[in-house]
Enzyme design. Structure first.
Site, PDB file in Angstrom:
ATOM      1  N   TYR A 146       0.814  -1.215   0.000  1.00  0.00           N
ATOM      2  CA  TYR A 146       0.000   0.000   0.000  1.00  0.00           C
ATOM      3  C   TYR A 146       0.848   1.265   0.000  1.00  0.00           C
ATOM      4  CZ  TYR A 146      -3.820  -3.181   1.315  1.00  0.00           C
ATOM      5  OH  TYR A 146      -4.738  -4.201   1.348  1.00  0.00           O
ATOM      6  N   LYS A 195       3.988 -15.357   2.530  1.00  0.00           N
ATOM      7  CA  LYS A 195       3.862 -16.130   1.288  1.00  0.00           C
ATOM      8  C   LYS A 195       5.298 -16.441   0.849  1.00  0.00           C
ATOM      9  CE  LYS A 195       1.352 -17.823  -2.076  1.00  0.00           C
ATOM     10  NZ  LYS A 195       0.517 -19.012  -1.908  1.00  0.00           N
ATOM     11  N   ASP A 227      -2.478 -18.240   2.309  1.00  0.00           N
ATOM     12  CA  ASP A 227      -3.660 -18.914   1.760  1.00  0.00           C
ATOM     13  C   ASP A 227      -4.167 -19.974   2.739  1.00  0.00           C
ATOM     14  OD1 ASP A 227      -1.179 -19.952   1.171  1.00  0.00           O
ATOM     15  OD2 ASP A 227      -1.678 -20.663  -0.832  1.00  0.00           O
ATOM     16  N   ASP A 251      -4.773  -6.736   6.288  1.00  0.00           N
ATOM     17  CA  ASP A 251      -6.007  -6.043   5.916  1.00  0.00           C
ATOM     18  C   ASP A 251      -7.104  -7.071   5.651  1.00  0.00           C
ATOM     19  OD1 ASP A 251      -7.832  -4.230   5.027  1.00  0.00           O
ATOM     20  OD2 ASP A 251      -6.800  -3.701   3.177  1.00  0.00           O
ATOM     21  N   ASP A 255     -10.276  -8.522   8.473  1.00  0.00           N
ATOM     22  CA  ASP A 255     -11.708  -8.436   8.156  1.00  0.00           C
ATOM     23  C   ASP A 255     -12.351  -9.818   8.209  1.00  0.00           C
ATOM     24  OD1 ASP A 255     -11.760  -5.756   7.903  1.00  0.00           O
ATOM     25  OD2 ASP A 255     -12.434  -5.713   5.820  1.00  0.00           O
TER      26      ASP A 255
END
Ligand code: NAD
Length: 365
Positions: A146, A195, A227, A251, A255
């Site tokens: 980001y 990852k 994942d 992020d 959620d």
């Protein structure tokens, strides 16, 4: 102890929920002999109305001079509010990004806890919900994808967009230290999510996290691919204690984790810098659709105040007192409107508004 708090009530339901959090904090301070001072400042839409900008230097200054910031929420109805006709840098949410940056809040903590009384609201399988869960996502907030360089340009007759994911060792080290410190205050287990089978930034992440772990031999460390983590959160969230991860993974996972608790009005958050300073706010927004109706659930903000006592002031006993009072009120059957879906048979006298819920929690401190 003297607690010097900057207080940003904000917009929408912000002033209502912050008033209830202050009520509970005042009761805790009275009971345990602390002196609390609030420095009330504006941010978001109310600051635009007063000063033409969502965040003034004066507000930042007051926050910097305080021990911590307690915040409600900012913003209005994004379709109808005149604040959203302004250019993006002058809209309410610009204040949020600027304050995080100005205060160097690089560590975002979002707990996801399933109250046994609210387990009917959990969308997971009954046997999974029955086990309960209590996890905390520690998300890096000021680096990664980001904040990397980005561009969109034409190459060979078609548009090509590039985003860059950059992490420096020092950025990984400081968030890893926060995660291990927080895990020490919890159940002493860190699951670091990356990852590393694909990304260089993840391989560096894993290496630095392992180095930091050597200083915390009492805390267990496990690595998990992102994942797999996304699957495990819906399969068996009870396996997680502290989840450490980079900005974008955090992020998405935070959620997902908050969704499985089933109740947006219950979830607090903290954003910390390298010192004990932090900004504490509910995970939800300013809910303009229910503002000034005395129906908002103040518990996420009250629990944010509890996180403030725990993480900035190291007042564990006082933080426990707030959390136990919330549990007690729920176990006695009291519900705000947003929680009624999980408790269809709630009698009329147990249904409460924002103000009464604050009173009930304060009375049980
Ligand atoms: P929201 O979280 O404000 O509301 C989503 C839904 O949940 C609404 O139906 C609302 O009534 C309900 N809800 C939220 N909090 C509740 C509570 N405490 N009790 C009962 N019900 C509650 O999200 P939104 O509608 O997408 O955004 C509204 C505004 O909030 C926007 O301007 C948005 O930009 C802003 N926002 C601010 C923050 C922040 O201040 N950190 C975070 C997210 C959104």
């Amino acid at each position: 102890m003297k607690l010097n708090i900057a207080c940003i009530s904000g917009d929408g339901i912000g002033p209502e929920i912050v008033a209830e959090a202050k009520k509970v904090l005042n009761k805790v301070c009275e009971k345990y002999g602390h002196e609390i001072t609030y420095n009330d400042v504006l941010m978001g839409g109310c600051s635009i109305d007063a000063y033409g900008v969502p965040l003034t230097d004066e507000t930042i200054d007051v926050c910097k001079k305080s021990d911590a910031v307690l915040m409600g929420s900012i913003g209005g109805n994004t379709s109808t509010s005149p604040w959203y006709k302004l250019e993006p840098s002058l809209r309410p949410e610009a204040g949020l990004l600027k304050i995080r940056k100005s205060l160097n809040l690089f560590a975002n903590l979002r707990p996801a806890f399933l109250y046994p009384e609210l387990k009917d609201a959990c969308p997971l399988k009954e046997e999974t919900a029955n086990k309960g869960f209590d996890l905390l996502i520690m998300r890096e907030l000021t680096g990664g994808l980001y904040f990397g360089e980005r561009e969109t340009k034409e190459v060979d007759g078609e548009m090509v967009a590039t985003d860059t994911l950059v992490y420096r060792e020092s950025e990984i080290r400081r968030i890893a230290i926060k995660a291990f410190e927080v895990a020490r205050q919890r159940r002493k287990k860190v699951i670091s999510v990356d990852k590393a089978n694909v990304l260089d930034s993840s391989r560096l992440w894993r290496k630095v996290v392992e180095e930091v772990a050597k200083d915390y031999p009492d805390v267990e460390l496990e690595h998990m691919l992102v994942d797999n983590c996304a699957m495990q959160i819906v399969k068996d969230p009870s396996q997680f204690d502290t989840v450490l991860t980079e900005n974008m993974f955090g992020d998405i996972l935070s959620d997902e984790a908050s969704m499985v608790t089933g109740s947006i009005g219950m979830l607090p958050s903290a954003s910390l810098n390298e010192t004990s300073f932090g900004l504490y706010e509910p995970s939800h927004g300013s809910a303009p659709d229910i503002a000034r109706k005395d129906i908002a659930n103040p518990i996420a903000t009250i629990l944010s105040a509890s996180m403030m006592l725990r993480y900035t002031f190291k007042l564990d006993k006082e933080a426990d007192a707030i959390e136990n009072a919330v549990k007690k009120v729920l176990s006695e059957g009291f519900r705000t409107t947003d929680l009624l879906g999980a408790s269809v048979n709630t009698p009329e006298d147990k249904k409460c508004g924002c103000h009464r819920m604050g009173d009930l929690i304060a009375e049980r401190i």
